[in-house]
Design an enzyme around this catalytic site. Structure first.
Site, short mmCIF file in Angstrom:
data_model
loop_
_atom_site.label_atom_id
_atom_site.label_comp_id
_atom_site.label_asym_id
_atom_site.label_seq_id
_atom_site.Cartn_x
_atom_site.Cartn_y
_atom_site.Cartn_z
N SER A 10 1.01 -1.16 -0.09
CA SER A 10 -0.06 -0.10 -0.11
C SER A 10 0.93 1.36 0.02
CB SER A 10 -1.02 -0.06 1.15
OG SER A 10 -0.05 0.29 2.47
N GLY A 11 0.15 2.29 0.10
CA GLY A 11 1.09 3.57 0.43
C GLY A 11 1.15 3.70 1.94
N ASP A 12 1.48 4.76 2.61
CA ASP A 12 1.66 4.91 3.88
C ASP A 12 0.42 4.78 5.07
OD1 ASP A 12 4.40 5.56 3.52
OD2 ASP A 12 3.89 7.44 2.93
N GLU A 31 -2.17 2.21 10.09
CA GLU A 31 -3.36 1.51 10.66
C GLU A 31 -2.84 0.38 11.26
OE1 GLU A 31 -6.92 0.41 8.68
OE2 GLU A 31 -7.43 2.48 7.86
N SER A 43 -0.33 6.27 -3.45
CA SER A 43 0.44 7.54 -4.33
C SER A 43 1.46 8.03 -3.43
CB SER A 43 -0.57 8.47 -4.51
OG SER A 43 -1.52 8.68 -3.21
N GLY A 44 1.44 7.91 -2.14
CA GLY A 44 2.42 8.58 -1.30
C GLY A 44 3.23 7.30 -0.58
N ARG A 63 -5.93 12.24 -6.58
CA ARG A 63 -5.20 10.78 -6.43
C ARG A 63 -5.10 10.13 -7.56
NH1 ARG A 63 -4.29 7.27 -2.26
NH2 ARG A 63 -4.75 8.81 -0.77
N GLU A 87 -2.05 11.25 7.25
CA GLU A 87 -3.71 11.29 7.71
C GLU A 87 -4.26 12.41 8.40
OE1 GLU A 87 -5.38 8.56 6.47
OE2 GLU A 87 -3.60 8.07 5.48
#
Length: 333
Positions: free
Chosen positions: A24-26, A31, A57-58, A130, A312
């Protein structure tokens, strides 16, 4: 869905697996880490080796781990291949985590960054772009530059003492080439659905209550007008932004940067262009300040705004944080 990964790792029998790899991204790793620290057996659970493959994306942590291997910055498929090889090497290193206290009393744990002002605005407002991938941050930066804001508040921090940041590095005693997980819990057999508990975890010994003055050995920044505040504990803010070039996984240091009001749009753009190569700290920009710290407190004066933790958005208001050195375990090259 949101917080699904957090619930899964909070209730899982971690002894079934040698490691957890997040693709995934960050945001998903954020989580997972907080889910591990919400468990009754958090002291063992947070030592579960974690791996990252960039899929968002990040991909700041993935880019940072690639950077720590000594390779030049890459992006997209090249970064994915590099992180795949790093997983195959199977080296497990300690990774710092930062405990973040929000104004409501909630505590979160962060592995990447704490941001307020320009950077936080770009992070959140660029969500609408995004679909263009990592370029969303470039688009968001240009949009926010066109309408540059000033943010009022108070910033305080505990500086690092000289000679107090030696690096520990790779975990000794047979951790190389193995993902052995020492967590023997079996919470999943007894787990029931429940509301997220108050976060457990280590004690924050450096922080005073947020409604009291900071300790006497802290520095209170005299400026009250800022363009941004960025606290980093990994090297990369994005695949192409080397925001804290001197950061390492296990340093026990928060790299604190802030830009004072009065900077021009052209100078701010120049700073972010220099950040692509990690040379922004050497630009001698009179509005940019940089310090290595153990803890910090931010008190925004404006009633509305954005604060982000690991990209986030979190509750807006006074926030303070301190580093916990080497708390987590990360698979690195």
């Amino acid at each position: 869905r949101k917080n699904h990964a957090r619930e899964l790792v909070r209730e899982a029998d971690l002894s079934q697996w040698d490691a957890l790899v997040i693709i995934s991204g960050d945001g998903l790793l954020y989580e997972v880490i907080n889910g591990l620290l919400e468990r009754e057996d958090w002291e063992q659970a947070i030592h579960t080796p974690l791996g990252i493959l960039p899929g968002g994306s990040g991909n700041a942590l993935a880019a940072s781990i690639h950077h720590y291997s000594g390779a030049p910055l890459v992006s997209s498929e090249e970064l994915l291949v590099s992180c795949g090889f790093i997983l195959c090497k199977g080296l497990v290193s300690r990774m710092d985590l930062i405990s973040v206290h929000l104004s409501s009393g909630q505590r979160l744990f962060s592995f990447l960054s704490l941001a307020w002002g320009f950077v936080a605005d770009v992070d959140v407002e660029s969500e609408k772009y995004r679909h263009v991938g990592a370029a969303r941050f470039t688009v968001g930066t240009l949009v926010r530059l066109a309408s540059l804001r000033v943010y009022r508040g108070r910033l305080s921090y505990l500086p690092v003492a000289d000679g107090d940041d030696t690096e520990r590095g790779v975990i000794p005693n047979g951790a190389q080439h193995t993902f052995h997980n020492s967590c023997n819990s079996n919470n999943a057999l007894k787990a029931k659905r429940r509301d997220p508990p108050m976060l457990t975890g280590p004690t924050d010994t450096l922080l005073a209550p947020v409604d009291r003055p900071v300790p006497s050995d802290w520095v209170v920044v005299p400026e009250e007008d800022f363009v941004l505040m960025l606290a980093m504990y990994q090297s990369c803010l994005a695949e192409d932004l080397l925001a804290a070039p001197n950061a390492t996984l296990d340093q026990g240091v928060i790299h604190l940067m802030y830009v004072k009001a009065g900077i021009t749009r052209a100078s701010l753009l120049k700073l972010f262009l220099a950040m692509e190569k990690g040379t922004h700290l050497a630009t001698s920009c009179p509005h940019l300040e940089y310090s290595r710290v153990r803890a910090l407190r931010l008190e925004p004066y404006a009633p509305k705004g954005l604060i982000t933790v690991d990209g986030e958005a979190v509750e807006y208001g006074p926030v303070q944080a301190q580093v916990h050195r080497g708390l987590a375990r990360m698979i690195t090259g």
